[in-house]
Design a protein around this motif. Sequence first.
Motif, mmCIF file in Angstrom:
data_model
loop_
_atom_site.group_PDB
_atom_site.id
_atom_site.type_symbol
_atom_site.label_atom_id
_atom_site.label_comp_id
_atom_site.label_asym_id
_atom_site.label_seq_id
_atom_site.Cartn_x
_atom_site.Cartn_y
_atom_site.Cartn_z
ATOM 1 N N ALA A 1 2.089 7.750 7.267
ATOM 2 C CA ALA A 1 3.271 7.421 8.084
ATOM 3 C C ALA A 1 2.864 7.214 9.549
ATOM 4 O O ALA A 1 3.448 6.390 10.252
ATOM 5 C CB ALA A 1 4.301 8.541 7.968
ATOM 6 N N ARG A 2 1.844 7.950 9.996
ATOM 7 C CA ARG A 2 1.375 7.793 11.385
ATOM 8 C C ARG A 2 0.606 6.486 11.581
ATOM 9 O O ARG A 2 0.573 5.933 12.673
ATOM 10 C CB ARG A 2 0.441 8.957 11.763
ATOM 11 C CG ARG A 2 1.169 10.267 12.055
ATOM 12 C CD ARG A 2 0.232 11.255 12.751
ATOM 13 N NE ARG A 2 -0.992 11.526 12.014
ATOM 14 C CZ ARG A 2 -1.117 12.480 11.083
ATOM 15 N NH1 ARG A 2 -0.096 13.253 10.802
ATOM 16 N NH2 ARG A 2 -2.259 12.666 10.463
ATOM 17 N N LEU B 1 0.844 -1.201 0.000
ATOM 18 C CA LEU B 1 0.000 0.000 0.000
ATOM 19 C C LEU B 1 0.883 1.256 0.000
ATOM 20 O O LEU B 1 0.599 2.219 -0.720
ATOM 21 C CB LEU B 1 -0.920 0.009 1.227
ATOM 22 C CG LEU B 1 -1.864 1.208 1.292
ATOM 23 C CD1 LEU B 1 -2.969 1.095 0.244
ATOM 24 C CD2 LEU B 1 -2.491 1.360 2.682
ATOM 25 N N ALA B 2 1.960 1.228 0.772
ATOM 26 C CA ALA B 2 2.861 2.388 0.838
ATOM 27 C C ALA B 2 3.464 2.663 -0.543
ATOM 28 O O ALA B 2 3.603 3.818 -0.954
ATOM 29 C CB ALA B 2 3.953 2.146 1.871
ATOM 30 N N ARG C 1 0.121 15.974 3.443
ATOM 31 C CA ARG C 1 -0.681 15.655 4.635
ATOM 32 C C ARG C 1 -1.170 14.213 4.601
ATOM 33 O O ARG C 1 -1.218 13.527 5.622
ATOM 34 C CB ARG C 1 -1.860 16.623 4.762
ATOM 35 C CG ARG C 1 -1.523 17.768 5.722
ATOM 36 C CD ARG C 1 -2.675 18.677 5.950
ATOM 37 N NE ARG C 1 -3.738 18.087 6.769
ATOM 38 C CZ ARG C 1 -4.769 18.788 7.235
ATOM 39 N NH1 ARG C 1 -4.851 20.084 6.990
ATOM 40 N NH2 ARG C 1 -5.707 18.206 7.952
ATOM 41 N N ILE C 2 -1.538 13.740 3.416
ATOM 42 C CA ILE C 2 -1.972 12.333 3.302
ATOM 43 C C ILE C 2 -0.772 11.409 3.542
ATOM 44 O O ILE C 2 -0.894 10.381 4.228
ATOM 45 C CB ILE C 2 -2.605 12.057 1.917
ATOM 46 C CG1 ILE C 2 -3.780 13.007 1.661
ATOM 47 C CG2 ILE C 2 -3.043 10.595 1.799
ATOM 48 C CD1 ILE C 2 -4.941 12.855 2.617
ATOM 49 N N GLU C 3 0.384 11.798 2.999
ATOM 50 C CA GLU C 3 1.583 10.971 3.215
ATOM 51 C C GLU C 3 1.919 10.897 4.708
ATOM 52 O O GLU C 3 2.277 9.841 5.226
ATOM 53 C CB GLU C 3 2.776 11.554 2.435
ATOM 54 C CG GLU C 3 2.641 11.373 0.928
ATOM 55 C CD GLU C 3 3.763 12.045 0.134
ATOM 56 O OE1 GLU C 3 4.224 11.447 -0.847
ATOM 57 O OE2 GLU C 3 4.181 13.171 0.485
ATOM 58 N N GLN C 4 1.779 12.049 5.394
ATOM 59 C CA GLN C 4 2.079 12.057 6.834
ATOM 60 C C GLN C 4 1.072 11.211 7.615
ATOM 61 O O GLN C 4 1.426 10.502 8.553
ATOM 62 C CB GLN C 4 2.082 13.497 7.368
ATOM 63 C CG GLN C 4 3.324 14.278 6.943
ATOM 64 C CD GLN C 4 3.074 15.779 6.846
ATOM 65 O OE1 GLN C 4 2.030 16.270 7.267
ATOM 66 N NE2 GLN C 4 4.031 16.504 6.282
ATOM 67 N N GLU D 1 -8.352 5.928 7.430
ATOM 68 C CA GLU D 1 -7.662 7.079 8.044
ATOM 69 C C GLU D 1 -7.298 8.120 6.982
ATOM 70 O O GLU D 1 -7.407 9.324 7.208
ATOM 71 C CB GLU D 1 -6.371 6.627 8.747
ATOM 72 C CG GLU D 1 -6.605 5.955 10.077
ATOM 73 C CD GLU D 1 -7.445 6.801 11.025
ATOM 74 O OE1 GLU D 1 -7.100 7.973 11.226
ATOM 75 O OE2 GLU D 1 -8.460 6.286 11.547
ATOM 76 N N LEU D 2 -6.843 7.654 5.827
ATOM 77 C CA LEU D 2 -6.423 8.589 4.780
ATOM 78 C C LEU D 2 -7.624 9.336 4.204
ATOM 79 O O LEU D 2 -7.548 10.532 3.888
ATOM 80 C CB LEU D 2 -5.659 7.861 3.668
ATOM 81 C CG LEU D 2 -4.412 7.110 4.134
ATOM 82 C CD1 LEU D 2 -3.556 6.702 2.947
ATOM 83 C CD2 LEU D 2 -3.564 7.939 5.095
#
Length: 348
Positions: free
Chosen positions: A107-108, A74-75, A101-104, A120-121
């Motif tokens: 990552a969270r 997925l990443a 912001r979506i990438e962050q 979440e995304l």
Amino acid sequence: MDIRTIDWKNGKIKIIDQTRLPRALVYLEIGNLKELWRAIRELKVRGAPALGAAAALGVYLGIKDYPGSSRKGLARCLKKTADYLKTSRPTARNLFGGIERIEQAAARAKDITVPEIKKELFKEALRIIEDDRAACRAIGRYGAALIKNKSRVLTICNAGILATIDYGTALGVIYAAKEKGREVKVFASETRPLLQGARLSTWELYRKGVDVTLIADNTAAKLMADGEIDMVIAGADRIALNGDTANKVGTANLAIAAAYHKVPFYIASPKTTFDLSIKDGSGIRIEMRPEDEVRGIFPGTAAAPRKVKVLNPAFDITPHRLIRGIITDYGIVRPPYRDNIAGVLGKG
Ligand code: MRU
């Protein structure tokens, strides 16, 4: 009138096709990435904050049908999608900010399953939309304090509802002043070559019941000389650390004319448009657009010989020295910008 530039509907990104305005209000439902990339490149969706929201939803669109259950897979899919969307247009900071912001958020979201990460995304993309709605209203509140009753305001391009989610930055200031009962007269500069001022700003201002007058771009200095303009308010695509501001090409002309005629010149912009990693305007990448946009008059009437050479930068840099203040969602930033930008924006 409630219009909304961007939404999520039936698993697709719903946008107003801004190339069809003012003739027709047509919505498009975009279900794949290539289509979104093209819609951005062709300015079907445009304006810095709207691009941020579209790109963020776009990243979700790109990963939502990822079939596997591997977080690594997925990443990889997310990175490919993000990198692709980042190539659509270079200047607006928000486009990159929305994707980041979506990438962050990804990552969270380390220790949850793939379906949970997707959820979440999606939530983060919706938060970007809600944040923009709130930011524009805050800009409106701060900016309205500058607008006296019967003010005559000149603006360029479209920094309104159509450039954001549903309110606007420069035009948001006008809407907020109007909501406070002030009479405001707006002069909209047509904004060659793609006529965002003529096609989009007049359309939305008129529908919102604002007194709007369309002018050719080359009329602005005459109106200032005649004492017909009390202030100029423009939007921004990217603002450097020293306050130099990239906005639609022609904005710097207005700022120069305004300085000569002692007309206050303001930028209205959310925090999300600032790029503090760039020292000054010389570091901002300016998009070059197709020559044919200048050879024709929208939507395609010949205005010049077919093969004439053309230069078509889409943005220019207004030097910070010409900007009286930057109306942000955290308050009005005044010079010296290098000190005060960090001070004001640091609050949020
Ligand atoms: O090429 P565009 O139409 O995307 O350019 C838009 C502008 O220059 C706007 O003024 C800017 O994005 C601010 S929008 C609130």
